[in-house]
Design an enzyme around this catalytic site. Structure first.
Site, short mmCIF file in Angstrom:
data_model
loop_
_atom_site.label_atom_id
_atom_site.label_comp_id
_atom_site.label_asym_id
_atom_site.label_seq_id
_atom_site.Cartn_x
_atom_site.Cartn_y
_atom_site.Cartn_z
N GLY A 1 -2.00 -8.88 4.58
CA GLY A 1 -2.87 -7.87 5.19
C GLY A 1 -4.29 -8.01 4.67
O GLY A 1 -4.50 -8.51 3.55
N HIS B 1 -7.82 0.90 1.83
CA HIS B 1 -9.06 0.12 1.68
C HIS B 1 -10.18 0.72 2.53
O HIS B 1 -11.33 0.79 2.09
CB HIS B 1 -8.85 -1.33 2.11
CG HIS B 1 -8.24 -2.21 1.06
ND1 HIS B 1 -8.83 -2.39 -0.18
CD2 HIS B 1 -7.12 -2.96 1.06
CE1 HIS B 1 -8.07 -3.23 -0.89
NE2 HIS B 1 -7.03 -3.59 -0.17
N HIS C 1 -1.45 0.60 2.54
CA HIS C 1 -2.31 -0.11 1.57
C HIS C 1 -3.65 -0.48 2.21
O HIS C 1 -4.72 -0.24 1.64
CB HIS C 1 -1.56 -1.35 1.06
CG HIS C 1 -2.35 -2.24 0.15
ND1 HIS C 1 -1.98 -2.50 -1.14
CD2 HIS C 1 -3.48 -2.96 0.37
CE1 HIS C 1 -2.87 -3.33 -1.69
NE2 HIS C 1 -3.79 -3.64 -0.79
N GLU C 2 -3.58 -1.06 3.42
CA GLU C 2 -4.82 -1.48 4.10
C GLU C 2 -5.65 -0.28 4.54
O GLU C 2 -6.88 -0.31 4.48
CB GLU C 2 -4.52 -2.38 5.30
CG GLU C 2 -3.75 -3.66 4.98
CD GLU C 2 -4.32 -4.48 3.85
OE1 GLU C 2 -5.53 -4.44 3.62
OE2 GLU C 2 -3.53 -5.16 3.16
N CYS D 1 -2.80 -7.43 -4.03
CA CYS D 1 -3.96 -7.27 -3.16
C CYS D 1 -4.85 -8.50 -3.30
O CYS D 1 -5.08 -8.96 -4.42
CB CYS D 1 -4.72 -6.02 -3.59
SG CYS D 1 -6.20 -5.71 -2.62
N LEU D 2 -5.37 -8.99 -2.19
CA LEU D 2 -6.24 -10.18 -2.24
C LEU D 2 -7.52 -9.88 -3.03
O LEU D 2 -8.16 -10.80 -3.53
CB LEU D 2 -6.59 -10.65 -0.83
CG LEU D 2 -5.40 -11.18 0.00
CD1 LEU D 2 -5.84 -11.55 1.40
CD2 LEU D 2 -4.75 -12.36 -0.70
N GLN E 1 -12.67 -5.34 2.61
CA GLN E 1 -12.52 -6.42 1.63
C GLN E 1 -13.45 -7.61 1.89
O GLN E 1 -13.66 -8.43 1.01
CB GLN E 1 -11.07 -6.91 1.60
CG GLN E 1 -10.11 -5.86 1.07
CD GLN E 1 -8.68 -6.36 1.16
OE1 GLN E 1 -8.06 -6.24 2.20
NE2 GLN E 1 -8.17 -6.93 0.10
NI NI Z 1 -5.48 -4.87 -0.68
#
Ligand code: NI
Length: 178
Positions: free
Chosen positions: A46, A138, A134-135, A92-93, A51
């Site tokens: 995701g 963000h 989660h997304e 998480c990226l 991000q």
């Molecule tokens: Ni993340």
């Protein structure tokens, strides 16, 4: 298509609040496609526009192994969440190498728009439900480490800042050699 650079925690831009998307044009489609490519390359399941330092309510998700189930959510809203919770080991990226358990509703119903601006609803459970929540966090400027204890969060911050400094040093070194 270029891969987009992903902001790393604790970059303060990760805490900006995303605005709703109002224009559904070719640029939006390109942005969603670039985000998907960046997510697959990372690799991740995701990615939120926040991000990549674009503060619009846009997320891409693909929890399949085949990479053939890309889902795009624009201006998403949770319209129902189960009382039942689940703890999932999240990563998480923007927080590379860190995984920890986060408790969230086990099932959610989300309403969003697609890239054409057409509304749809989706009920999700398991990893997809985790990923959507989660997304969406963000987009509200929230990173999953904020669910962890202050002690853990500080440790993560220190570790990532140290890695960032080392990365910068390596980059400078390779530039001066050239
Ligand atoms: Ni993340």
């Amino acid at each position: 298509m270029p891969l987009l650079p992903i902001l790393r925690y604790p970059d303060p831009r990760l805490h900006k609040i995303a605005k709703p998307v109002t224009i559904f044009d070719a640029r939006l489609k390109q942005l969603a496609a670039d985000m998907a490519e960046t997510m697959y390359a990372a690799p991740g399941v995701g990615l939120a526009a926040t991000q990549i330092d674009v503060h619009q309510q846009l997320i891409v998700i693909d929890t399949s192994e085949s990479h053939k189930e890309l889902r795009i959510f624009i201006n998403p809203e949770i319209i129902w969440a189960s009382e039942e919770k689940q703890v999932y080991e999240e990563g998480c990226l923007s927080v590379p190498g860190i995984y920890d358990g986060v408790e969230r509703p086990a099932r959610v119903k989300v309403r969003a728009l697609d890239v054409e601006g057409k509304p749809f609803e989706l009920e999700a459970d398991g990893l997809l439900a985790v990923c959507i929540q989660h997304e969406m966090d963000h987009l509200k400027g929230k990173v999953f480490v904020e669910y962890l204890s202050p002690l853990k969060r500080n440790r993560i911050k220190t570790k990532l800042q140290k890695e960032e400094r080392e990365l910068m040093r390596d980059r400078q070194r390779s530039t001066s050699v050239r």
